[in-house]
Design an enzyme around this catalytic site. Structure first.
Site, PDB file in Angstrom:
ATOM      1  CG  ASP A  38      -1.766   1.186   1.375  1.00  0.00           C
ATOM      2  OD1 ASP A  38      -1.572   2.154   0.623  1.00  0.00           O
ATOM      3  OD2 ASP A  38      -2.652   1.175   2.257  1.00  0.00           O
ATOM      4  CB  CYS A  67      -9.243   4.745   7.899  1.00  0.00           C
ATOM      5  SG  CYS A  67     -10.477   5.903   7.316  1.00  0.00           S
TER       6      CYS A  67
HETATM    7  N1  7TS Z   1      -3.812   3.427   2.486  1.00  0.00           N
HETATM    8  C1  7TS Z   1      -3.272   4.335   3.300  1.00  0.00           C
HETATM    9  C2  7TS Z   1      -1.985   4.043   4.002  1.00  0.00           C
HETATM   10  C3  7TS Z   1      -3.923   5.565   3.475  1.00  0.00           C
HETATM   11  O1  7TS Z   1      -3.381   6.467   4.286  1.00  0.00           O
HETATM   12  C4  7TS Z   1      -5.138   5.811   2.793  1.00  0.00           C
HETATM   13  C5  7TS Z   1      -5.916   7.077   2.995  1.00  0.00           C
HETATM   14  C6  7TS Z   1      -5.625   4.823   1.932  1.00  0.00           C
HETATM   15  C7  7TS Z   1      -4.939   3.644   1.808  1.00  0.00           C
HETATM   16  C8  7TS Z   1      -6.882   5.017   1.146  1.00  0.00           C
HETATM   17  O2  7TS Z   1      -6.708   5.950   0.140  1.00  0.00           O
HETATM   18  P1  7TS Z   1      -7.959   6.427  -0.741  1.00  0.00           P
HETATM   19  O3  7TS Z   1      -7.419   7.532  -1.559  1.00  0.00           O
HETATM   20  O4  7TS Z   1      -8.392   5.251  -1.550  1.00  0.00           O
HETATM   21  O5  7TS Z   1      -9.002   6.869   0.230  1.00  0.00           O
HETATM   22  N2  7TS Z   1      -5.646   7.714   4.201  1.00  0.00           N
HETATM   23  C9  7TS Z   1      -6.317   8.755   4.718  1.00  0.00           C
HETATM   24  C10 7TS Z   1      -5.919   9.352   5.910  1.00  0.00           C
HETATM   25  O6  7TS Z   1      -4.957   8.984   6.576  1.00  0.00           O
HETATM   26  N3  7TS Z   1      -6.737  10.357   6.206  1.00  0.00           N
HETATM   27  O7  7TS Z   1      -7.665  10.440   5.258  1.00  0.00           O
HETATM   28  C11 7TS Z   1      -7.406   9.448   4.321  1.00  0.00           C
END
Ligand code: 7TS
Length: 419
Positions: free
Chosen positions: A210, A375
């Site tokens: 990730d 999250c």
């Molecule tokens: N993985 C990590 C490590 C993340 O920080 C996030 C989003 C995601 C996956 C998901 O990304 P998306 O663009 O598909 O939503 N993190 C956060 C956060 O830390 N605060 O708001 C979103």
């Protein structure tokens, strides 16, 4: 972390880059000047990215991979060139291995649905870490519930590092997948990916990285890492929302059934069957996020100008400064390792004060931070707190801004304790 050669080693001039970001000059309704420390949630966009969006809609826009008219051909070219720019950014061997998705979450779900459902059987094991974002956790829980696989967890130390001894204990012939974040969105921890990938491969497991919090902040080379999949989001790296990337090794992607069905992902459709298109289109059903991809390419150009190695070094400097300043704040506890082991993310808690109240009072001072579980509920359970307040930096933040964090917190504490 694997570093690519292209980066400039000149020091980063945040003031110069800030001029490209109109929003950073915002004054809030209460007169406070904006200090944007919520970059782990989403970053801001420079003029160049906003202009790419406007310019595409105003001059080049048509659907992709469908038309023969001039606008369609121009858009096709821009879309293909965006894929090539992303390929270069992560040093993927070919552009076909760069799949455009709607974000990191949709990229991970694609792997869980397609690779996971076709490969995993009852009793197979998925290895996750205690610091995963729900996006790299819930899709695996859903997959495990569907196919009878078992999830195992690599724990973290009290310092917020992965327990690598546990990795050795947990890896076995049953392990089919290790899904791990490159950088924790709460602790900031930079995980030792090369080591994890080597050990996982030795056990015969596939590794999904990730990269949501890593690709925007440091050079990432998928070939040097040897990861099997890498997922990340455009909006955390100066790009638009609604676009993300899944990189995969060719033999894996080619063996995977398409996840979403529809237009654009087929070679041939008959009444009773279809054959899927080649990579990357087999995984891009429907009209893709065209303008978002083109604007993401503008973001990649911009990041290359700033230099990802320079961004990483600069964020380390801001993080060191933040740790040092925050030490003086009574009862404040920072989660995660020392600055040298992490990205530009500083999550903390203050005794007897709720993270949301703290964030609200910081907002009065113009400082935008995020509060909550970010999250990562299992991680917060491990940390023993329901919520944290998080300041997360990018290359356009300045030492002068970081300097304001501790006094603003002390004022917030004073206000809250008087209540
Ligand atoms: N993985 C990590 C490590 C993340 O920080 C996030 C989003 C995601 C996956 C998901 O990304 P998306 O663009 O598909 O939503 N993190 C956060 C956060 O830390 N605060 O708001 C979103």
């Amino acid at each position: 972390m694997a570093v690519t050669a292209r980066e400039s080693s000149s020091p980063l001039d945040a003031q110069q880059w800030r001029e490209d970001f109109p929003i950073l000059a915002r004054v809030l309704p209460n007169g406070a000047k904006l200090i944007y420390f919520d970059n782990a949630a989403t970053t801001q966009r420079p003029r160049q990215v906003i202009e790419a969006i406007v310019d595409t809609y105003q001059r080049h826009y048509a659907n992709v991979l469908r038309g023969v008219h001039t606008l369609a051909e121009e858009t096709d070219e821009l879309y293909a060139s965006a894929r090539e720019k992303v390929r270069t950014l992560i040093n993927a061997p070919s552009a076909e291995q760069v799949i455009f998705t709607y974000g990191a979450t949709s990229a991970i779900n694609l792997v869980a649905r397609s690779w996971g459902e076709s490969m995993l059987r009852r009793g197979d094991e998925i290895l996750l870490t205690e610091m995963e974002h729900h996006s790299n956790l819930v899709p695996w829980q859903q997959l495990a519930a569907r196919c009878g696989a078992v999830i195992r967890w690599i724990p973290i130390t009290d310092d917020g590092l992965l327990e690598l001894d546990a990795l050795e204990r947990l890896l076995s012939q049953r392990t089919k997948l290790v899904a791990v974040t490159a950088v924790s969105n709460v602790l900031g921890t930079i995980n030792p990916l090369e080591h994890i990938i080597r050990r996982a491969h030795a056990a015969g497991a596939v590794v999904l990285v990730d990269g949501a919090q890593a690709v925007p902040h440091m050079p990432i080379d998928v070939q040097a890492l040897d990861c099997d999949f890498l997922a990340f989001s455009g909006h955390k790296m100066l790009g638009p929302t609604g676009i993300g990337v899944l990189y995969g090794k060719r033999e894996l992607l080619e063996s995977m059934p398409p996840f979403l069905g529809g237009g654009g992902m087929i070679r041939l459709v008959e009444m009773d069957r279809f054959t899927a298109a080649d990579l990357p289109h087999r995984f891009e059903a429907g009209t893709p996020p065209i303008v978002e991809a083109i604007a993401l390419a503008a973001a990649v150009d911009y990041l290359n100008q700033v230099g990802l190695a320079a961004i990483h070094a600069y964020e380390l400097m801001l993080t060191r400064q933040a740790h040092q300043c925050l030490q003086s704040v009574p009862t404040l506890r920072i989660f995660g390792p020392k600055p040298e082991q992490k990205g530009g993310i500083v999550s903390f808690a203050l005794a007897n004060l709720h993270a949301h109240d703290v964030a609200q009072l910081l907002d009065r001072a113009g400082i935008a931070v995020r509060a909550g579980h970010h999250c990562t509920m299992p991680l917060h359970k491990r940390l023993g707190v329901p919520a944290t307040t998080r300041a997360s930096f990018y290359f356009y933040n300045t030492p002068e801004e970081v300097e304001q964090l501790a006094p603003a917190l002390e004022r917030a504490m004073h206000t809250l304790r008087r209540k």
